[in-house]
Design a protein around this motif. Structure first.
Motif, mmCIF file in Angstrom:
data_model
loop_
_atom_site.group_PDB
_atom_site.id
_atom_site.type_symbol
_atom_site.label_atom_id
_atom_site.label_comp_id
_atom_site.label_asym_id
_atom_site.label_seq_id
_atom_site.Cartn_x
_atom_site.Cartn_y
_atom_site.Cartn_z
ATOM 1 N N CYS A 1 6.511 -9.697 35.955
ATOM 2 C CA CYS A 1 6.632 -8.884 37.170
ATOM 3 C C CYS A 1 5.253 -8.462 37.670
ATOM 4 C CB CYS A 1 7.494 -7.661 36.891
ATOM 5 S SG CYS A 1 9.236 -8.055 36.569
ATOM 6 N N LEU A 2 4.370 -8.082 36.742
ATOM 7 C CA LEU A 2 3.019 -7.706 37.148
ATOM 8 C C LEU A 2 2.282 -8.889 37.783
ATOM 9 C CD1 LEU A 2 1.620 -5.391 34.335
ATOM 10 C CD2 LEU A 2 1.945 -4.836 36.724
ATOM 11 N N TYR A 3 2.470 -10.053 37.222
ATOM 12 C CA TYR A 3 1.784 -11.233 37.759
ATOM 13 C C TYR A 3 2.223 -11.494 39.196
ATOM 14 C CZ TYR A 3 0.096 -16.022 38.121
ATOM 15 O OH TYR A 3 -0.547 -17.165 38.525
ATOM 16 N N LYS A 4 3.515 -11.361 39.424
ATOM 17 C CA LYS A 4 4.015 -11.539 40.785
ATOM 18 C C LYS A 4 3.467 -10.461 41.717
ATOM 19 C CE LYS A 4 8.289 -14.185 40.790
ATOM 20 N NZ LYS A 4 9.729 -14.161 41.071
ATOM 21 N N TRP A 5 3.410 -9.225 41.181
ATOM 22 C CA TRP A 5 2.898 -8.110 42.012
ATOM 23 C C TRP A 5 1.449 -8.346 42.400
ATOM 24 C CZ3 TRP A 5 4.166 -3.997 44.805
ATOM 25 C CH2 TRP A 5 3.186 -3.042 45.083
ATOM 26 N N PHE A 6 0.636 -8.749 41.457
ATOM 27 C CA PHE A 6 -0.781 -8.950 41.723
ATOM 28 C C PHE A 6 -1.002 -10.120 42.692
ATOM 29 C CE2 PHE A 6 -1.763 -7.124 37.274
ATOM 30 C CZ PHE A 6 -1.667 -5.832 37.758
ATOM 31 N N THR A 7 -0.272 -11.218 42.487
ATOM 32 C CA THR A 7 -0.495 -12.398 43.340
ATOM 33 C C THR A 7 0.051 -12.210 44.744
ATOM 34 O OG1 THR A 7 1.552 -13.351 42.463
ATOM 35 C CG2 THR A 7 -0.493 -14.018 41.408
ATOM 36 N N SER A 8 1.143 -11.455 44.892
ATOM 37 C CA SER A 8 1.721 -11.265 46.229
ATOM 38 C C SER A 8 0.982 -10.213 47.040
ATOM 39 C CB SER A 8 3.207 -10.901 46.109
ATOM 40 O OG SER A 8 3.346 -9.682 45.398
ATOM 41 N N SER A 9 0.419 -9.171 46.347
ATOM 42 C CA SER A 9 -0.273 -8.098 47.080
ATOM 43 C C SER A 9 -1.775 -8.321 47.174
ATOM 44 C CB SER A 9 -0.011 -6.753 46.388
ATOM 45 O OG SER A 9 -0.593 -6.768 45.080
ATOM 46 N N ASN A 10 -2.270 -9.315 46.435
ATOM 47 C CA ASN A 10 -3.715 -9.594 46.399
ATOM 48 C C ASN A 10 -4.511 -8.373 45.932
ATOM 49 O OD1 ASN A 10 -3.511 -12.279 47.320
ATOM 50 N ND2 ASN A 10 -3.360 -11.557 49.450
ATOM 51 N N LYS A 11 -3.865 -7.538 45.101
ATOM 52 C CA LYS A 11 -4.523 -6.351 44.545
ATOM 53 C C LYS A 11 -4.231 -6.297 43.057
ATOM 54 C CE LYS A 11 -3.998 -3.615 48.784
ATOM 55 N NZ LYS A 11 -3.407 -2.369 49.369
ATOM 56 N N SER A 12 -5.093 -5.552 42.319
ATOM 57 C CA SER A 12 -4.866 -5.365 40.883
ATOM 58 C C SER A 12 -4.633 -3.901 40.564
ATOM 59 C CB SER A 12 -6.079 -5.895 40.092
ATOM 60 O OG SER A 12 -7.265 -5.219 40.491
ATOM 61 N N THR A 13 -3.869 -3.208 41.427
ATOM 62 C CA THR A 13 -3.585 -1.782 41.237
ATOM 63 C C THR A 13 -2.186 -1.613 40.701
ATOM 64 O OG1 THR A 13 -2.814 -1.614 43.519
ATOM 65 C CG2 THR A 13 -5.136 -1.120 43.098
ATOM 66 N N CYS A 14 -1.923 -0.491 40.092
ATOM 67 C CA CYS A 14 -0.597 -0.160 39.542
ATOM 68 C C CYS A 14 0.380 0.007 40.690
ATOM 69 C CB CYS A 14 -0.697 1.125 38.725
ATOM 70 S SG CYS A 14 0.912 1.708 38.140
ATOM 71 N N PRO A 15 1.583 -0.526 40.557
ATOM 72 C CA PRO A 15 2.564 -0.390 41.637
ATOM 73 C C PRO A 15 2.957 1.057 41.913
ATOM 74 C CG PRO A 15 3.188 -2.146 40.130
ATOM 75 C CD PRO A 15 2.051 -1.405 39.482
ATOM 76 N N LEU A 16 2.805 1.942 40.889
ATOM 77 C CA LEU A 16 3.251 3.329 41.076
ATOM 78 C C LEU A 16 2.094 4.237 41.479
ATOM 79 C CD1 LEU A 16 5.780 3.817 38.141
ATOM 80 C CD2 LEU A 16 6.276 3.450 40.538
ATOM 81 N N CYS A 17 1.047 4.304 40.649
ATOM 82 C CA CYS A 17 -0.033 5.263 40.915
ATOM 83 C C CYS A 17 -1.172 4.684 41.747
ATOM 84 C CB CYS A 17 -0.582 5.806 39.596
ATOM 85 S SG CYS A 17 -1.393 4.540 38.589
ATOM 86 N N ARG A 18 -1.163 3.421 41.991
ATOM 87 C CA ARG A 18 -2.122 2.736 42.827
ATOM 88 C C ARG A 18 -3.532 2.742 42.253
ATOM 89 N NH1 ARG A 18 0.922 -0.476 46.006
ATOM 90 N NH2 ARG A 18 2.681 0.718 46.849
ATOM 91 N N GLU A 19 -3.654 3.081 40.967
ATOM 92 C CA GLU A 19 -4.964 3.032 40.318
ATOM 93 C C GLU A 19 -5.196 1.634 39.784
ATOM 94 O OE1 GLU A 19 -7.291 5.308 40.126
ATOM 95 O OE2 GLU A 19 -6.122 6.771 41.305
ATOM 96 N N SER A 20 -6.453 1.333 39.589
ATOM 97 C CA SER A 20 -6.786 0.020 39.048
ATOM 98 C C SER A 20 -6.134 -0.145 37.691
ATOM 99 C CB SER A 20 -8.305 -0.120 38.925
ATOM 100 O OG SER A 20 -8.617 -1.369 38.347
ATOM 101 N N PHE A 21 -5.458 -1.307 37.526
ATOM 102 C CA PHE A 21 -4.678 -1.519 36.311
ATOM 103 C C PHE A 21 -5.570 -1.880 35.130
ATOM 104 C CE2 PHE A 21 -1.394 -3.218 33.558
ATOM 105 C CZ PHE A 21 -0.307 -2.417 33.866
ATOM 106 N N PHE A 22 -6.727 -2.472 35.379
ATOM 107 C CA PHE A 22 -7.578 -2.930 34.282
ATOM 108 C C PHE A 22 -8.820 -2.071 34.179
ATOM 109 C CE2 PHE A 22 -5.264 -6.645 35.880
ATOM 110 C CZ PHE A 22 -4.583 -6.991 34.730
#
Length: 1534
Positions: free
Chosen positions: A1513-1534
């Motif tokens: 699910c994270l992989y799909k989120w990152f590739t579709s939004s072109n971002k690497s932020t958390c879906p909830l808090c919007r902070e950088s995931f890494f």
């Protein structure tokens, strides 16, 4: 009713007596008195008007006084209705007109003829009677005779208008289109004209003279002139009627009173004078119309010969006009004192001077013609002259022609002065014939014979010889001969010329010139050659009084030349330029054979016929002739044979056609190398001859019998033909235990030699004799209208040899194309079952039995097949037993008797077989004294296998004897032997020992003791070891037989120990089963497993004749009993592939790497064997991949995949490419027909078997690994390619064979299980379609989500085809199985129950935990699994709406995306819900605890908000939004 009433009055009047007529007139007056009655003449119904006028006819005829009293109304009603041309009215109208004109004297006073009657008549005549001339015009002359002067005045004007209108009607449209209408009008015209001239010939008054002149000059002559250009008028009665009228004038001119005589003499003179002017006007012109000239000639011919005219248009008696011979004209000169014959006789010559006009007119015309021909070379005048001379070949005419020539030339050749016809012929006609630029000479030939009619026979012969010697165009000679044969008189006068040497030598030279073969020249097709061939055909075919037209010697020489030419054709390498020549010779020969009686009695004619037969009996690769020409030659041959055999004295003598043909055919069959096409041509040629003979000859004729005698080989010839047959037939019956023969010298090259591409002579001659025998029998039956047997010599030998040939074809292993085509040809000729219906069964049995006893081998198999095919064991058991009498007749044993006994043993009585057992047992026990141990063992086995009851001590005694042989005759067992050095006799004995031990295991294992079991099992292992060590010797069929029997012994032992009943096991030695399982099984499969690989290494070409396919089949059956444990712990040599990733242990990996490549080896038994072996280990392989952690990618993406076993995928990948190329030309939904035993078949079979194994592997995998494997298949597109291939391999209508019609409960390939047997079955042709359907069913069952995804991605046409097929045939079966699996499932869920409803295709799942209660309804679609599963809500308690919806969505997702059954989807969903209740939080992207496709838990946590997500699910989120932020808090995931 009105019509009937009027006709009734007419009938009444005609029947009424005369004395009652007066009373009737008074009553009839009341009927006709009303004015309304007379209005019926204009009634709208034609039948009423017709009946009205018929009644008026009766009134005028029978009651004239009443008619006279009603004249004021009757006359207008009738006379003013002449223009009524209705077919129902006109005949009655004109009959009433004649009655009125005759019976009412003042009828014309009641009408105005000038204004009322005549205008209507003129109009009607100008239109030719409007199609009613046959009814109208015969009434004109009677009417004309009744017209009074008051109507016809002024007479000249009346007659001019009358005849002008009448003749104008000839040109009307209807008369022009109807010769019969035109003839009626012409007849009426001439009759009226003749009548009018007679009426106006009484005296020399000026008015009557003007009328006569007008009728001749303005009416008759223009009509004749018009006829000259009109073929319809020429062919009608005009000329004949004019001739008769002219003859009548001549008679009146000579026989009437002086006044009338002068009138008619002047009339005739005027007619000929004006007619001569007309003739001159047409003839004396350079541009004269050929049609007009022909018309003039036709008129003169009719006048000359009126009796020759077709008289269908007139009933008048014909009269002949002729000229008189001049009184002082001498008769033409004669030669030899013979008077010249002329057509004019004294009885036909008119002595009246008027006939001179006729002769003068003709003489004037011929002079004009000759002038135009001489001065202007007018061809049309030459033709006209010929036409005139045909009718007027008289001395006066020829004298006129010669005198005209003499005026221009003072010289006169001596010897021609006496006969003007001869002078004209030689001086004029012959030079015209010699003109090479002239193309049309037919009229000149007619001119020749017109001249010859005035010549004697000697003059005729001399003149025709002179013309022949001039070397004129052959077309002229042809025309002269045709004209000479036109009638008997001319033929008699020309006989000396036809039989003479001048014509004979000319024809012979012409034939020689025509038959010259000129390379590259096609002159034979020229017009000149066509005329020449027609000429030759004519002189050969024309016979009179059974004599040839020309001299017999010249006839023979011409035939010899034709025969020599055809013989030369046979030796040419290219007959393309010969085709026209051969075609012409065909036409000549056909005409000669069919027209001339007894023509074939000439030796040269028989030689010609024989050459024709040779040409049609060879195919075009030898003769280079076209199909049309061969067909023409065939018809010539038929005509020749008919002419030959219908002669009552004909015999098949040496040198004759039938004898030569039979010897040539037999020689060609025995020595020539024939293929199917060559044989076909030869057989059809002989069949044509035979059918022709039977159609012509009587039943008692010996011709056909003699012909067959010369066609057939003798006894020694048949034996040599059988010996020449290849020995390849031995292999199939030997390995099938139907044949126990030996081979003196069995060498590898002998078995490796492939069959020739030409048919053996034995097959060729059997096909020919069989076909012509069948043709002869059918011809006889057609003549007798019942079933009959042809009286042919040695027919029994033919029938037996044909059965022998058929058996040879049947036994040849995997029959080559040539043999298969030969069998197809025999089937087409209705010979596939032999000719046994032409002979009696008893006689044929005796023949086959005697040959089997004497020769054995294939004769024994032929006897067996005949008995089995016709069920003779049940229908002719007495006849069969009568063959051998008693068993003593078969003893002592010889190889041929042994083969025969093997055939007869199953049908012998129990007592006879027991006698044989006693004899064989005695020979075995006393083996030291009996040297035929092998024969005794074979006899014993044949009887035992036929369920012969034997005494209890017999079998143990025999087994003890065999164990004794183990000690004293170990070489008989071949243990540890090199089989390449063993003889076929030794191998046969060992094989029989194996068969005996196999029989012991299956039939009486309990009599074996411990030592006997040890002997049996140790011997089995030793033989198996010998077979494995001698793989290189498997080219030998007897070594193959030993290997097959050793494998069969293993199979029987495996079946026995696997399924022996407990009571049998109790009687066995106590340690036997344990020893079998612990020692012997291991030893067996350690030897068996490597053998398929060793065989394919030693024999790499499966199409090689020595390839041991039967051994692979027997080994395959034995290997199917291999235990899984033995496969897991196999001792195969280690085999690994570089760069191959695997988690499998070494034995399993070696097993896969060793056997997977054999899935595509072109040997079906091996492919199926490998499938069964690998199918046993497939369920164990997924557990070697553990949890599939190695499948995760380094970047933790959402595409984790795991490859199925690499060895299997390598084979699958290779097969995909091959299948792509094989099925490239087909679209989805089209069925590919694949021929068994082909390379394509093996490739597709291996491909489908590999997928069956892969699906078995997939089915055995746990859910999480299954997702990884499915992802790999998706990534490689393997499944997509498979489904496209399957819809080209599955039949459009997959109905199971053997059902009459498709119904709802019909069996299909989806409802019936597929049994993949190692042994090839009869239904191999439907194996591949059934296997394709099985693979598709397994695919939609095990990979429904992937199939659904593929289906949704296809174009509309493909998806529609797939959905229609799946919905109709697959979905009902799959849905029923899903529902059934829910019913029968033993899987128990804690806190969840599952129920199914079969009728509604529904599954109900009820989940309850604490206070929560959930019920979900799962409904399968009609197109399951293509359509999505529908999840509906049932009852719910203690669950929020949002959570309820989430869980429904999750279940729907699991069922849609998981590749498994409904029960597996429900288990996954329950696990998700359980995790939720255990406190594991949902993934905040998919709102599910367990991932919908890879079944993982949320493990990736955000470092800021600590929420966990699925990696995918994270992989799909990152590739579709072109971002690497958390879906909830919007902070950088890494």
């Amino acid at each position: 009713m009105l019509t009937s009433s009027l006709l009734g009055v007419k009938r009444l009047l005609s029947l009424l007596p005369q004395n009652d007529m007066a009373a009737m007139e008074h009553r009839l007056a009341h009927l006709v008195n009303p004015a309304k009655f007379w209005k019926y003449s204009r009634h709208k119904a034609p039948q009423v008007r017709g009946a009205f006028f018929e009644m008026l006819c009766a009134v005028c005829e029978l009651t004239p006084s009443l008619a006279q009293s009603e004249a004021p109304r009757l006359c207008p009603a009738v006379l003013l209705s002449v223009d009524d041309t209705d077919p129902l009215v006109l005949p009655a109208v004109w009959e009433s007109v004649l009655h009125v004109a005759s019976s009412i004297s003042d009828c014309w006073t009641h009408v105005n003829p000038k204004k009322g009657f005549l205008p209507k008549l003129w109009s009607l005549l100008k239109e030719g009677g409007k199609g009613m001339a046959k009814a109208l015009h015969p009434n004109l002359m009677p009417l004309l005779s009744k017209l009074p002067q008051q109507v016809t005045d002024p007479a000249l004007e009346f007659h001019t208008t009358f005849f002008t209108s009448l003749i104008h009607g000839i040109s009307s449209e209807r008369a022009a289109n109807s010769p019969s209408e035109s003839a009626v009008i012409v007849t009426a015209t001439v009759e009226c004209l003749r009548f009018c001239i007679l009426c106006h010939s009484a005296q020399e008054e000026e008015d009557q003279c003007k009328i006569r002149t007008m009728l001749i000059s303005q009416q008759l002559l223009p009509l004749l002139e018009k006829a000259f250009e009109n073929p319809t008028l020429q062919n009608g009665p005009l000329f004949l009627l004019v001739t008769e009228m002219l003859v009548s004038w001549e008679k009146r001119a000579s026989g009437e009173s002086k006044g009338h005589r002068d009138v008619f003499q002047g009339l005739v003179a005027d007619f000929w004078e004006e007619l001569g002017i007309v003739f001159t006007r047409h003839a004396d012109s350079e541009e004269a119309s050929p049609q007009a000239l022909e018309g003039i000639a036709a008129l003169l011919q009719v006048m000359r010969y009126p009796e020759r005219v077709n008289r269908r248009h007139t009933l008048k008696k014909s009269v002949k006009i002729s000229f008189s011979e001049s009184e002082d004209g001498d008769k033409p000169g004669t030669e030899g004192g013979e008077a010249v014959k002329t057509e004019l006789t004294s009885a036909n010559v008119c002595s009246s001077p008027q006939t001179r006009h006729f002769e003068e007119a003709v003489c004037q015309l011929v002079q004009l013609c000759l002038v135009h021909v001489n001065e202007r070379s007018s061809e049309r005048h030459l033709v006209f002259l010929s036409l005139l001379l045909q009718s007027f070949h008289t001395t006066n005419i020829f004298t006129t022609l010669v005198e005209l020539d003499d005026e221009g030339s003072e010289q006169r050749a001596e010897g021609r002065a006496n006969n003007p016809a001869v002078r004209f012929l030689l001086d004029r006609v012959v030079p015209w014939l010699a003109d090479k630029e002239r193309t049309d000479t037919e009229h000149l030939v007619e001119m020749v014979f017109s001249s010859l009619s005035c010549c004697s026979r000697q003059e005729t012969t001399r003149i025709l010889d002179h013309i022949t010697a001039m070397e004129l165009h052959c077309g002229i000679t042809l025309q002269i001969i045709q004209r000479a044969c036109a009638d008997q008189d001319t033929l008699a006068s020309c006989r000396e010329w036809l039989k003479g040497s001048v014509l004979g030598e000319h024809l012979l030279a012409l034939t020689q010139e025509l038959c010259k073969v000129r390379p590259g020249c096609s002159s034979s097709a020229s017009s000149s050659s066509r005329h020449s061939w027609t000429l030759i055909s004519l002189v050969l075919s024309q016979h009179h009084n059974n004599e040839p037209l020309i001299g017999a010697a010249y006839l023979e020489k011409i035939l010899e030349n034709l025969h020599a030419t055809l013989s030369e054709t046979k030796s040419l390498s290219d007959a393309g330029n010969m085709e026209p020549l051969v075609s012409f010779i065909c036409d000549v020969a056909s005409t000669f054979f069919s027209s001339v009686q007894n023509c074939l009695l000439l030796p040269s004619a028989e030689e010609l016929l024989f050459t024709v037969f040779q040409l049609i009996a060879q195919d075009q690769t030898h003769t280079y002739l076209s199909d049309s020409l061969l067909d023409k030659l065939g018809k010539v041959c038929v005509a020749g044979v008919q002419s030959l055999v219908q002669h009552s004295e004909y015999e098949v003598a040496q040198g004759g056609f039938l004898h030569s043909a039979a010897i040539w055919v037999q020689s060609r069959l025995l020595t020539a190398s024939l293929d199917i096409k060559s044989l076909w041509y030869l057989v059809l040629a002989v069949q044509s001859v035979v059918e022709t003979i039977t159609s012509v000859c009587d039943q008692d004729s010996a011709i056909l019998s003699h012909f067959f005698t010369h066609l057939m080989p003798n006894v020694n010839g048949w034996a040599k033909l059988r010996q020449a047959l290849a020995s390849h037939w031995v292999k199939t019956p030997l390995l099938a235990s139907r044949y126990r023969g030996v081979c003196e010298t069995s060498r590898e090259d002998m078995w490796k030699l492939k069959m020739a591409k030409v048919l053996p002579a034995h097959l060729c001659i059997c096909a020919l004799l069989g076909k012509v025998s069948r043709a002869a029998s059918l011809s006889n039956c057609n003549q007798k209208n019942d079933k009959c047997q042809p009286q042919l010599p040695n027919l029994m030998h033919t029938v037996a040899e044909l059965l022998y040939a058929l058996q040879w074809c049947k036994e040849v292993e995997h029959a080559p194309t040539l043999v298969s085509t030969y069998r197809g040809l025999l089937t087409e000729w209705e010979l596939s079952g032999g000719l046994h219906d032409l002979v009696t069964t008893t006689d044929l049995l005796e023949m086959l039995y005697s040959r089997s006893v004497e020769l054995g081998g294939l004769w024994s198999l032929t006897l067996e097949n005949y008995i089995r095919t016709h069920n003779l064991a049940a229908t002719h058991s007495a006849s069969l037993r009568k063959l051998y009498g008693s068993v003593d007749s078969l003893w002592p044993m010889s190889p041929s008797k042994l083969s025969t006994l093997q055939v007869l043993c199953p049908i012998m009585t129990q007592e006879e077989r027991q006698s044989l057992v006693a004899l064989a047992t005695a020979g075995i026990i006393n083996w030291e004294e009996d040297d035929n141990v092998y024969g005794n063992v074979v006899v014993l086995l044949c009887c035992l296998q036929a369920d012969t009851q034997v005494e209890d001590e017999v079998v143990p005694a025999i087994l003890s004897t065999m164990m004794e042989w183990r000690t004293h005759k170990e070489d008989w067992f071949l243990f540890g032997s090199d089989l390449s050095k063993a003889t076929t006799q030794q191998l046969n004995l060992t094989v029989e020992l194996m068969r005996f031990l196999s029989w012991l295991v299956t039939r009486c294992p309990t009599i074996l003791g411990n030592s006997q079991w040890d002997f049996l099992l140790c011997a089995m292992l030793a033989w198996l070891e010998v077979a494995s060590e001698n793989v290189s010797s498997l080219w030998n069929p007897w070594v193959q037989l030993l290997a097959c029997e050793s494998a069969a012994l293993v199979v029987n032992l495996s079946r026995f120990f696997a399924s022996a009943p407990p009571d049998v096991l109790e009687k066995l030695p106590s340690e036997l089963v344990a020893e079998w399982q612990d020692f012997f099984v291991d030893g067996i499969y350690n030897l068996l497993l490597p053998m398929p690989v060793n065989i394919t290494d030693a024999f790499r070409e499966p199409d090689d004749p020595v390839f041991p396919l039967a051994v692979l089949q027997s080994l395959g059956v034995a290997l199917t009993y291999a235990p899984v444990q033995q496969l897991n712990q196999n001792s195969l040599p280690a085999k690994f592939v570089a760069d191959q990733k695997t988690n499998l242990p070494q034995p399993l990996q070696t097993l896969l790497n060793t056997f997977c490549p054999l899935l595509v080896f072109k040997a079906r038994p091996l492919q199926v064997t490998v499938y069964h072996l690998l199918a046993k280990v497939m369920p164990q392989l997924p557990e070697c991949d553990g949890e599939g952690d190695g499948s995760k990618s380094e970047d933790d993406g959402d595409e984790p995949n795991l490859s199925p076993p690499a060895g299997l995928m390598a084979v699958l990948s290779a097969c995909e490419e091959l299948c792509d190329s094989i099925l490239a030309g087909l679209q989805v939904g089209e069925f590919a027909m694949v021929s068994p035993h082909s390379v394509e078949y093996s490739c597709i079979l291996g491909y489908l078997l590999a997928w069956k194994l892969l699906l078995t592997f997939f089915r055995s995998s746990p859910s999480h690994l299954r997702a990884h494997y499915a992802q790999y298949l998706k990534k490689t597109s393997s499944l997509s390619k498979l489904l496209l291939h399957l819809f080209k391999l599955m039949p459009e209508n997959p109905i199971f064979p053997g059902q009459s019609a498709e119904t709802r409960d019909s069996k299909t390939y989806f409802t019936e299980n597929l049994t993949l047997a190692v042994n090839e079955s009869d239904d191999i042709e439907r194996e591949l379609p059934h296997l394709a359907c099985s693979v598709y069913y397994d695919t939609v069952q095990d990979l429904p989500a992937m199939v659904r995804l593929w289906w949704n991605s296809q174009e509309k046409r493909v998806s529609g085809t797939v959905e229609k097929f799946t919905t109709k045939y697959v979905s009902p079966v799959l849905s029923a199985q899903e529902i059934s699996s829910v019913h029968s499932s033993t899987q128990m869920f804690e806190s969840m129950t599952v129920k199914a409803r079969s009728a509604a295709r529904e599954v109900i799942a009820t989940y309850s935990v604490d206070e929560i209660f959930i019920e979900l309804v799962i409904q399968l679609p009609q197109s399951h699994p293509l359509g999505s599963v529908v999840v509906e809500s049932g009852r719910r308690v203690g669950v929020s709406v949002q959570q309820w919806r989430n869980w429904m969505l999750q279940l729907s997702t699991y069922l849609t995306h998981q590749n498994g059954s409904i029960m597996e989807g429900l288990a996954l969903w329950k696990n998700n819900v359980d995790k939720r209740f255990e406190g594991i939080e949902d993934c905040m992207i998919c709102f599910s605890v367990i991932h919908g496709s890879n079944y993982s838990l949320p493990k990736k946590a955000c470092r800021t908000c600590k929420k966990k997500f699925h990696s995918a699910c994270l992989y799909k989120w990152f590739t579709s939004s072109n971002k690497s932020t958390c879906p909830l808090c919007r902070e950088s995931f890494f």
